[in-house]
Design an enzyme around this catalytic site. Structure first.
Site, PDB file in Angstrom:
ATOM      1  N   HIS A 154     -64.693  69.197 -57.283  1.00 42.06           N
ATOM      2  CA  HIS A 154     -64.859  70.473 -57.992  1.00 42.06           C
ATOM      3  C   HIS A 154     -64.682  71.634 -57.015  1.00 42.06           C
ATOM      4  O   HIS A 154     -64.745  71.445 -55.796  1.00 42.06           O
ATOM      5  CB  HIS A 154     -66.241  70.579 -58.640  1.00 42.06           C
ATOM      6  CG  HIS A 154     -66.338  69.850 -59.951  1.00 42.06           C
ATOM      7  ND1 HIS A 154     -66.654  68.517 -60.033  1.00 42.06           N
ATOM      8  CD2 HIS A 154     -66.150  70.270 -61.239  1.00 42.06           C
ATOM      9  CE1 HIS A 154     -66.664  68.142 -61.308  1.00 42.06           C
ATOM     10  NE2 HIS A 154     -66.358  69.185 -62.060  1.00 42.06           N
ATOM     11  N   LYS A 158     -69.458  75.298 -57.170  1.00 38.12           N
ATOM     12  CA  LYS A 158     -70.324  74.429 -57.992  1.00 38.12           C
ATOM     13  C   LYS A 158     -71.625  74.136 -57.247  1.00 38.12           C
ATOM     14  O   LYS A 158     -71.610  73.793 -56.068  1.00 38.12           O
ATOM     15  CB  LYS A 158     -69.589  73.127 -58.337  1.00 38.12           C
ATOM     16  CG  LYS A 158     -70.382  72.255 -59.301  1.00 38.12           C
ATOM     17  CD  LYS A 158     -69.514  71.206 -59.969  1.00 38.12           C
ATOM     18  CE  LYS A 158     -70.321  70.312 -60.895  1.00 38.12           C
ATOM     19  NZ  LYS A 158     -70.963  71.049 -62.008  1.00 38.12           N
TER      20      LYS A 158
HETATM   21  P1  NAP Z   1     -70.996  80.918 -63.486  1.00 31.22           P
HETATM   22  O1  NAP Z   1     -69.617  81.483 -63.346  1.00 31.22           O
HETATM   23  O2  NAP Z   1     -71.971  81.133 -62.377  1.00 31.22           O
HETATM   24  O3  NAP Z   1     -71.602  81.473 -64.864  1.00 31.22           O
HETATM   25  C1  NAP Z   1     -72.979  81.477 -65.190  1.00 31.22           C
HETATM   26  C2  NAP Z   1     -73.251  82.784 -65.840  1.00 31.22           C
HETATM   27  O4  NAP Z   1     -74.621  82.843 -66.284  1.00 31.22           O
HETATM   28  C3  NAP Z   1     -73.057  83.968 -64.863  1.00 31.22           C
HETATM   29  O5  NAP Z   1     -72.203  84.913 -65.464  1.00 31.22           O
HETATM   30  C4  NAP Z   1     -74.478  84.510 -64.701  1.00 31.22           C
HETATM   31  O6  NAP Z   1     -74.507  85.914 -64.494  1.00 31.22           O
HETATM   32  C5  NAP Z   1     -75.071  84.170 -66.048  1.00 31.22           C
HETATM   33  N1  NAP Z   1     -76.515  84.337 -66.057  1.00 31.22           N
HETATM   34  C6  NAP Z   1     -77.412  83.986 -65.098  1.00 31.22           C
HETATM   35  N2  NAP Z   1     -78.655  84.362 -65.466  1.00 31.22           N
HETATM   36  C7  NAP Z   1     -78.534  84.975 -66.676  1.00 31.22           C
HETATM   37  C8  NAP Z   1     -79.459  85.577 -67.589  1.00 31.22           C
HETATM   38  N3  NAP Z   1     -80.768  85.632 -67.321  1.00 31.22           N
HETATM   39  N4  NAP Z   1     -78.975  86.078 -68.762  1.00 31.22           N
HETATM   40  C9  NAP Z   1     -77.663  86.007 -69.059  1.00 31.22           C
HETATM   41  N5  NAP Z   1     -76.735  85.445 -68.241  1.00 31.22           N
HETATM   42  C10 NAP Z   1     -77.172  84.944 -67.058  1.00 31.22           C
HETATM   43  O7  NAP Z   1     -70.929  79.331 -63.711  1.00 31.22           O
HETATM   44  P2  NAP Z   1     -69.849  78.473 -64.537  1.00 31.22           P
HETATM   45  O8  NAP Z   1     -68.850  77.918 -63.605  1.00 31.22           O
HETATM   46  O9  NAP Z   1     -69.395  79.236 -65.726  1.00 31.22           O
HETATM   47  O10 NAP Z   1     -70.769  77.223 -64.947  1.00 31.22           O
HETATM   48  C11 NAP Z   1     -71.942  77.399 -65.695  1.00 31.22           C
HETATM   49  C12 NAP Z   1     -72.539  76.033 -66.008  1.00 31.22           C
HETATM   50  O11 NAP Z   1     -71.658  75.304 -66.867  1.00 31.22           O
HETATM   51  C13 NAP Z   1     -72.757  75.132 -64.782  1.00 31.22           C
HETATM   52  O12 NAP Z   1     -73.946  74.374 -64.970  1.00 31.22           O
HETATM   53  C14 NAP Z   1     -71.535  74.214 -64.815  1.00 31.22           C
HETATM   54  O13 NAP Z   1     -71.743  72.982 -64.147  1.00 31.22           O
HETATM   55  C15 NAP Z   1     -71.407  74.018 -66.300  1.00 31.22           C
HETATM   56  N6  NAP Z   1     -70.097  73.562 -66.771  1.00 31.22           N
HETATM   57  C16 NAP Z   1     -70.112  72.639 -67.783  1.00 31.22           C
HETATM   58  C17 NAP Z   1     -68.915  72.232 -68.355  1.00 31.22           C
HETATM   59  C18 NAP Z   1     -68.966  71.305 -69.551  1.00 31.22           C
HETATM   60  O14 NAP Z   1     -67.894  70.948 -70.097  1.00 31.22           O
HETATM   61  N7  NAP Z   1     -70.148  70.918 -70.029  1.00 31.22           N
HETATM   62  C19 NAP Z   1     -67.701  72.713 -67.869  1.00 31.22           C
HETATM   63  C20 NAP Z   1     -67.719  73.660 -66.831  1.00 31.22           C
HETATM   64  C21 NAP Z   1     -68.929  74.093 -66.297  1.00 31.22           C
HETATM   65  P3  NAP Z   1     -74.367  86.508 -62.990  1.00 31.22           P
HETATM   66  O15 NAP Z   1     -73.002  86.109 -62.529  1.00 31.22           O
HETATM   67  O16 NAP Z   1     -74.529  87.970 -63.239  1.00 31.22           O
HETATM   68  O17 NAP Z   1     -75.461  85.866 -62.184  1.00 31.22           O
END
Ligand code: NAP
Length: 266
Positions: A154, A158
């Site tokens: 990844h 991550k």
């Molecule tokens: P990311 O870019 O860090 O996105 C997470 C988002 O959540 C950020 O925009 C963050 O804002 C926001 N956030 C944090 N605290 C918050 C709050 N209190 N209220 C509202 N928003 C808040 O991460 P990502 O790559 O998108 O991944 C997110 C998760 O999805 C991870 O656990 C990843 O492993 C998972 N994932 C799962 C799949 C699947 O198919 N199931 C696929 C891809 C990823 P800030 O940036 O302002 O902190």
């Protein structure tokens, strides 16, 4: 069906807004950002880079509680549990893509699912969910004679390891072989580890650059090796799967479901 996205400016959040906009039968009801974000009030479509959609981003689920039927949450385990409790309280369905939940956190999610419908899957792509089915078939046919190793890669941002998908692959293989993953998993070998034991399932993790998500499961024995691999080249595959799960939740009763349910693969 009106869908809200929390973590709307995140890597997955932006793809989710785009996927909702592209899909039939669903519309973006709300986009939620972290309190204090400089993007609060901005148009969700502009945050996602697809032009105005007429939905201004808000700072909490309470601010948009009347604007959505289902929430899609790809954020962090702590926040996801707060959101699941909110959805249970307000009778909203929720799609959870967040990975890295520990056993207590998964139990809390199950608790929320007593009151509202939840789809929870570490990987929402159709291809990965088909791969899980192929892995169960392969493991049943190959049995204990073949060593199982799971290798995943990844992007450098991550935060959890091994990936939720790799762990799910391990669980599926372990279950098909009559093993408990907690007892047979071996993570990242180093030093004088001794020879491999027959029933262990090994995990190796790579974190580098912008890799969206790659998983390869080896079944190896004397004389041959089978590899079942999946490579994601765009986050849109996860986003489209999550939107499909959100649509599927329409009219579903309380309970915890996964993508195998959504895709009718069980
Ligand atoms: P990311 O870019 O860090 O996105 C997470 C988002 O959540 C950020 O925009 C963050 O804002 C926001 N956030 C944090 N605290 C918050 C709050 N209190 N209220 C509202 N928003 C808040 O991460 P990502 O790559 O998108 O991944 C997110 C998760 O999805 C991870 O656990 C990843 O492993 C998972 N994932 C799962 C799949 C699947 O198919 N199931 C696929 C891809 C990823 P800030 O940036 O302002 O902190």
């Amino acid at each position: 069906m009106r869908v809200a996205v929390i973590g709307a400016s995140g890597r997955m959040g932006k793809n989710l807004i785009t996927a909702i906009n592209d899909a039939d039968g669903v519309s973006l009801g709300a986009a939620v950002l972290k309190p204090g974000s400089s993007l609060i009030g901005a148009d969700a479509g502009e945050i996602a880079g697809i032009g105005k959609l007429g939905v201004a981003a808000v700072a909490s689920l309470l601010d948009c509680v009347n604007d959505f039927d289902v929430l899609i949450d790809f954020t962090t385990p702590t926040l996801t549990l707060e959101n699941a409790a909110f959805c249970a309280q307000h009778q909203k369905a929720i799609v959870v893509g967040t990975t890295g939940l520990n056993d207590d956190e998964k139990a809390a999610l199950n608790q929320a699912a007593l009151q509202s419908a939840v789809v929870f899957a570490p990987n929402m792509s159709v291809g990965v969910n088909l791969t899980l089915k192929l892995l169960a078939t392969a493991a049943k046919i190959l049995g204990d004679e073949y060593d199982v190793e799971i290798i995943e890669a990844h992007h450098r941002h991550k935060v959890d390891s091994p990936s939720g998908t790799a762990l799910r692959m391990g669980e599926v293989v372990a279950e098909a072989l009559g093993r408990d993953l907690k007892e047979c998993a071996v993570y990242g070998r180093e030093g004088q580890t001794g020879a491999r034991t027959q029933k262990e399932i090994g995990f190796e993790t790579i974190r580098a650059g912008d890799v969206v998500g790659e998983h390869s499961v080896w079944f190896a024995t004397e004389g041959e090796r089978i590899e079942i691999a999946h490579k994601a080249s765009s986050r849109m595959t996860f986003a489209k799967g999550a939107v499909r799960a959100a649509s599927w939740l329409s009219g579903k009763s309380a309970g915890i479901y996964d993508m195998q349910d959504v895709l009718n693969l069980k």
